[in-house]
Design an enzyme around this catalytic site. Structure first.
Site, PDB file in Angstrom:
ATOM      1  N   TYR A 123       0.837  -1.205   0.000  1.00 22.91           N
ATOM      2  CA  TYR A 123       0.000   0.000   0.000  1.00 22.91           C
ATOM      3  C   TYR A 123       0.874   1.258   0.000  1.00 22.91           C
ATOM      4  CZ  TYR A 123      -4.025   2.932   1.405  1.00 22.91           C
ATOM      5  OH  TYR A 123      -5.034   3.859   1.469  1.00 22.91           O
ATOM      6  N   SER A 152       1.351  -7.809   2.254  1.00 22.90           N
ATOM      7  CA  SER A 152       0.396  -6.795   2.677  1.00 22.90           C
ATOM      8  C   SER A 152      -0.637  -6.544   1.562  1.00 22.90           C
ATOM      9  CB  SER A 152       1.130  -5.521   3.092  1.00 22.90           C
ATOM     10  OG  SER A 152       0.265  -4.631   3.748  1.00 22.90           O
ATOM     11  N   ASP A 159       1.050  -8.645  14.352  1.00 22.36           N
ATOM     12  CA  ASP A 159       0.727  -7.711  13.269  1.00 22.36           C
ATOM     13  C   ASP A 159      -0.480  -6.863  13.669  1.00 22.36           C
ATOM     14  OD1 ASP A 159       0.179  -6.388  10.891  1.00 22.36           O
ATOM     15  OD2 ASP A 159       0.496  -8.154   9.639  1.00 22.36           O
ATOM     16  N   HIS A 182       3.956  -6.759  11.339  1.00 19.57           N
ATOM     17  CA  HIS A 182       3.643  -6.707   9.920  1.00 19.57           C
ATOM     18  C   HIS A 182       4.862  -7.049   9.059  1.00 19.57           C
ATOM     19  CE1 HIS A 182       0.876  -5.837   6.734  1.00 19.57           C
ATOM     20  NE2 HIS A 182       1.617  -4.878   6.218  1.00 19.57           N
TER      21      HIS A 182
END
Length: 341
Positions: A92, A185, A271, A308
């Site tokens: 992202y 992700s 995460d 993450h």
């Protein structure tokens, strides 16, 4: 029982009933049909990189609506035989960056296509693809066009991701029967979507996937991207039903249920960006709706003390070994075809 073990035990059983719109399959079939009506490759030109062991090309392909989408195509120099390919999707807020930034897959002997994220460049890495489609929604990519599934940014981005597979199969030096979708992700969410939409994909590797179990994720996660959706709803309270409806068309669990390719997952139990339970929701229901005659191979790698970032280089090493066993890029000697001497 230690807390981490208890949590993992719960996650391994977590299989929520994700609400799917009745026209989910029809929606994506029409979207793909419209996109595939155009030739996929628009432009392919050599890109100088000063990397003597690799060759790179600047690729433009026709994505959603025929919009030009940029990508880097990189492969081992001096190898003319068709190679298995890895199509990689970025996270992202990231563009494709520069062609020498992501070299793991081409140096491992794969043809590698790195897709640009339309409209998202500039937050973490530069890019070269705009998203020309405007619609009501919030100021962040996760909320662009979020009031209607046909206008939503991720309808366009997922379509681009599917077209990227078509593009790599049209490029020279690619074995189209051995193509893997890879991402972390947001890229992991796109890889899962591709696995659910492209029936003959060779493999999918997804780490800390975004876009999974969306309603739960928005309720649990404070950081972007899920937090951006929550912040949008904090202001546009009347839009909640429309937002949940839109998100139901892009939920990675629904795509995972339709997938048939071998799958490799990675998740960090700490995460806070993409909650671990949401990734397990996709893993635990992977291929459930497709019901292939032989269930596809699938693996989950868990990192109890990571967030993450997951397993980072340790996980990449596991990905390399696993994908090699799936797509067989090397012969018995371990050398690439054409390098037997």
């Amino acid at each position: 029982m230690p807390h981490a073990a208890a949590l993992l035990d719960d996650l391994q059983r977590y299989a929520p009933d994700i609400v799917e719109p009745d026209d989910f399959d029809h929606f994506w079939r029409d979207t793909r049909t419209e996109a595939s009506a155009r030739p996929v490759l628009v432009d392919v030109r050599p890109e100088p990189t000063d990397l003597r062991l690799l060759d790179s090309w600047d690729v433009t392909f026709a994505g959603f609506g025929g919009d030009p989408v940029r990508a880097w195509y990189t492969r081992p120099a001096g190898v003319s035989e068709p190679l298995p390919a890895v199509v990689e999707y970025a996270g992202y807020g990231r563009g494709r960056g520069l062609p020498h930034e992501r070299l793991t897959w081409p140096t491992a002997g794969y043809a590698h296509l790195l897709m640009d994220n339309r409209g998202q460049a500039g937050q973490y890495a530069p890019g070269d693809t705009v998203d020309p489609h405007g619609a009501p929604g919030g100021p962040w990519p996760a909320t662009w066009g979020i009031l209607d599934p046909r206008d939503y940014h991720y309808r366009r981005l997922i379509t681009d991701a599917v077209r990227a597979v078509e593009a790599v199969r049209a490029l020279p030096g690619v074995d189209g029967a051995r193509v893997a979708a890879v991402g972390n992700s947001q890229g992991g969410g796109l890889a899962l979507a591709v696995a659910g939409l492209v029936g003959d994909l060779g493999a999918v590797l997804t780490t800390a996937p975004f876009l999974c179990d969306m309603r739960r994720a928005v309720q649990l996660s404070e950081p972007a991207p899920y937090g951006e959706i929550a912040r949008y709803l904090a202001v546009h309270r009347e839009a909640e039903d429309a937002v949940w409806r839109t998100l139901s068309y892009v939920d990675g669990v629904s795509f995972a249920r339709r997938a048939t390719a071998p799958a490799h997952f990675g998740i960090g139990l700490r995460d806070t960006v993409c909650p671990p339970s949401t990734g397990f929701a996709a893993y635990n229901q992977y291929a459930a709706a497709a019901r292939p005659p032989v269930p596809p191979a699938r693996e989950m790698h868990v990192y109890p003390f990571n967030g993450h970032e997951g397993g980072e280089a340790v996980h990449v090493r596991r990905q390399l070994r696993w994908l090699g066993s799936m797509l067989h890029p090397a012969g018995p000697s371990g050398r690439l075809p054409g390098h037997e001497s």
